[in-house]
Design an enzyme around this catalytic site. Structure first.
Site, PDB file in Angstrom:
ATOM      1  N   LYS A 350       4.997  12.750  -6.069  1.00  0.00           N
ATOM      2  CA  LYS A 350       3.793  12.557  -6.884  1.00  0.00           C
ATOM      3  C   LYS A 350       4.067  11.747  -8.148  1.00  0.00           C
ATOM      4  O   LYS A 350       5.211  11.551  -8.547  1.00  0.00           O
ATOM      5  CB  LYS A 350       3.166  13.922  -7.208  1.00  0.00           C
ATOM      6  N   ARG A 384       5.414  22.263  -0.244  1.00  0.00           N
ATOM      7  CA  ARG A 384       4.694  21.297   0.604  1.00  0.00           C
ATOM      8  C   ARG A 384       5.306  19.922   0.358  1.00  0.00           C
ATOM      9  O   ARG A 384       5.185  19.378  -0.738  1.00  0.00           O
ATOM     10  CB  ARG A 384       3.207  21.316   0.236  1.00  0.00           C
TER      11      ARG A 384
HETATM   12  N1  HH2 Z   1      -1.260  17.743  -2.643  1.00  0.00           N
HETATM   13  C1  HH2 Z   1      -1.871  16.796  -1.896  1.00  0.00           C
HETATM   14  C2  HH2 Z   1      -2.706  17.170  -0.835  1.00  0.00           C
HETATM   15  N2  HH2 Z   1      -2.886  18.473  -0.520  1.00  0.00           N
HETATM   16  N3  HH2 Z   1      -2.443  20.748  -0.943  1.00  0.00           N
HETATM   17  C3  HH2 Z   1      -1.852  21.698  -1.664  1.00  0.00           C
HETATM   18  N4  HH2 Z   1      -2.032  22.984  -1.366  1.00  0.00           N
HETATM   19  N5  HH2 Z   1      -1.043  21.393  -2.725  1.00  0.00           N
HETATM   20  C4  HH2 Z   1      -0.813  20.111  -3.102  1.00  0.00           C
HETATM   21  O1  HH2 Z   1      -0.087  19.889  -4.098  1.00  0.00           O
HETATM   22  C5  HH2 Z   1      -1.437  19.068  -2.348  1.00  0.00           C
HETATM   23  C6  HH2 Z   1      -2.275  19.427  -1.256  1.00  0.00           C
HETATM   24  C7  HH2 Z   1      -1.642  15.357  -2.189  1.00  0.00           C
HETATM   25  O2  HH2 Z   1      -0.552  14.861  -1.438  1.00  0.00           O
HETATM   26  P1  HH2 Z   1      -0.711  14.040  -0.077  1.00  0.00           P
HETATM   27  O3  HH2 Z   1      -1.418  14.848   0.959  1.00  0.00           O
HETATM   28  O4  HH2 Z   1       0.583  13.499   0.345  1.00  0.00           O
HETATM   29  O5  HH2 Z   1      -1.590  12.813  -0.536  1.00  0.00           O
HETATM   30  P2  HH2 Z   1      -3.043  12.337  -0.135  1.00  0.00           P
HETATM   31  O6  HH2 Z   1      -4.008  13.340  -0.673  1.00  0.00           O
HETATM   32  O7  HH2 Z   1      -3.178  10.986  -0.793  1.00  0.00           O
HETATM   33  O8  HH2 Z   1      -3.124  12.271   1.374  1.00  0.00           O
END
Ligand code: HH2
Length: 410
Positions: A350, A384
């Site tokens: 992040k 995660r």
């Molecule tokens: N972060 C993201 C998405 N979902 N869920 C939880 N519970 N906690 C988190 O920190 C979290 C999450 C963002 O990361 P990512 O899915 O890789 O990115 P994007 O939303 O751009 O797909």
């Protein structure tokens, strides 16, 4: 002893919702670990007295004064937050905490409640044997950290390496399981700031084939969505965990879908919508405010009939948080253990890592490893992450240092 939170068995979580003073255990008192919460005086206080620092907020004047006197009588110390005069930080050993409760047995309920909330928070903080029920199965939330692998079935997720098409996603998921993932989190909508909202049908088309393909992968499947219809479709094809970044604030029907589908829920903290969330990144005390707002999310889950042993909390690293807020939230991740639920953290690649190291998402592997190690050291239960093999090793190593190294006494 009667548990104020109505706890039934040692392996169930307390009804955090009824703890009105947002009791949070702050990092155990160690001179080499000065607290970063509140004023520096709190850190010095912790270093000199007590095993536990318990922060209580919204303490009214009369019970507050009685509490200060009683803590003094049992040999503990109280710090009044210089910025917020209804916030007290108690520095107490376990026996002093029990003695404090005894002091209040004959006192008005409002006084006794303060001591009992502090005790409930300490018990929750120390608990090592949580269980997470999901569908008809149970995950042990013990000392070994669980790794949740991220499978983004999206064309626009912030980390390009995580964007996979449906057919490739199933293979990636299986590779993640082979590399040590305990849970797979499948998402069909990016939550990055400014990302395009995705129609329900599109999101379902993206995630359902992947979940179907991973049904036999041998690990619990989580659906990363804020939408009730997507969650319902995902639960129908084998998902047993609903990961809602909005903490049950975006779609009023989602909690009911999770409850009736016997899903576990991950309640993440955020404020506002992805497009405007930085506008809401204003905190006096990010740890306490995230804790309090997560208690609100837990209330929503409980009100919808989701049982306590199907709830996970998550501080939402990077969501409505500037880099400094994410760093403070991670450094003090242990405080969230006070709520009594498994704690999930998602620091993977992040932007707060980019802010520290000045590197793009592709080059944040080591920064992620440092964040994962810090979270595990603080007692986070589920990580995660995008890079399952590297973070499996990082988390196991950090847990070994945390646990095997804990017996040493100077
Ligand atoms: N972060 C993201 C998405 N979902 N869920 C939880 N519970 N906690 C988190 O920190 C979290 C999450 C963002 O990361 P990512 O899915 O890789 O990115 P994007 O939303 O751009 O797909």
């Amino acid at each position: 002893m009667t548990d104020p939170a109505g706890e039934k068995a040692t392996r169930s979580a307390p009804g955090a919702a009824r703890l009105r003073h947002n009791p949070l255990v702050l990092r155990g008192a160690r001179p080499e670990n000065p607290l970063q919460i509140g004023s520096p005086a709190v850190g010095r206080l912790g270093a000199r007295y007590g095993d536990f620092l318990v922060r209580l907020q919204g303490v009214e004047e009369e019970p507050g004064q009685a509490l200060v006197r009683a803590v003094g009588l049992v040999g503990g110390r109280v710090h009044v937050d210089a910025r917020l005069d209804d916030v007290l930080v108690l520095a107490l050993t376990s026996p002093q905490l029990e003695a404090l409760r005894a002091q209040f047995l004959a006192a008005p309920v409002s006084h006794l409640r303060l001591a009992e909330e502090a005790i409930a928070a300490v018990r929750a903080y120390l608990r090592q044997d949580l269980l997470l029920r999901h569908g008809d199965m149970t995950l042990e939330i013990g000392r070994r950290p669980l790794i949740m692998g991220v499978l983004n079935c999206t064309p626009d997720s912030f980390y390009e390496g995580s964007r996979v098409a449906a057919e490739a996603a199933v293979n990636s998921g299986r590779e993640m399981v082979a590399a040590g993932a305990d849970i797979l989190d499948v998402g069909g909508e990016s939550t990055r700031p400014g990302s395009e909202p995705v129609a329900v049908e599109t999101e379902i088309e993206r995630v359902v084939p992947v979940l179907e393909g991973l049904r036999s992968a041998g690990v619990p499947l989580s659906i990363d969505t804020t939408k009730a219809d997507v969650a319902r479709a995902a639960l129908a094809v084998g998902a047993t965990i609903v990961n809602d970044v909005s903490g049950l604030t975006y779609d009023p029907a989602l909690a009911e879908v999770a409850a009736s589908g016997k899903a576990a829920v991950v309640l993440m903290h955020l404020r506002g919508q992805p497009a405007d969330m930085y506008a809401e990144a204003e905190y006096v005390d990010v740890v306490a405010e995230v804790g309090e707002e997560l208690r609100g999310a837990v209330d929503r889950a409980l009100a919808a009939g989701i049982p306590t042993d199907r709830i996970v909390v998550d501080p939402g690293i990077g969501f409505a948080k500037r880099a400094e807020h994410s760093l403070v939230a991670l450094r003090n991740i242990d405080a969230l253990r006070s709520l009594g639920y498994p704690v999930l953290v998602g620091p993977s690649r992040k932007s707060f890592i980019g802010a520290v190291l000045d590197l793009p998402a592709e080059e944040r592997l080591e920064g992620t490893a440092a964040a994962v190690a810090a979270a595990v050291t603080g007692g986070a239960h589920i990580l995660r992450v995008h890079d399952v093999e590297a973070m499996r090793r990082t988390a196991d190593m950090a847990a070994a240092i945390r646990d095997e190294g804990a017996g040493w006494m100077p």
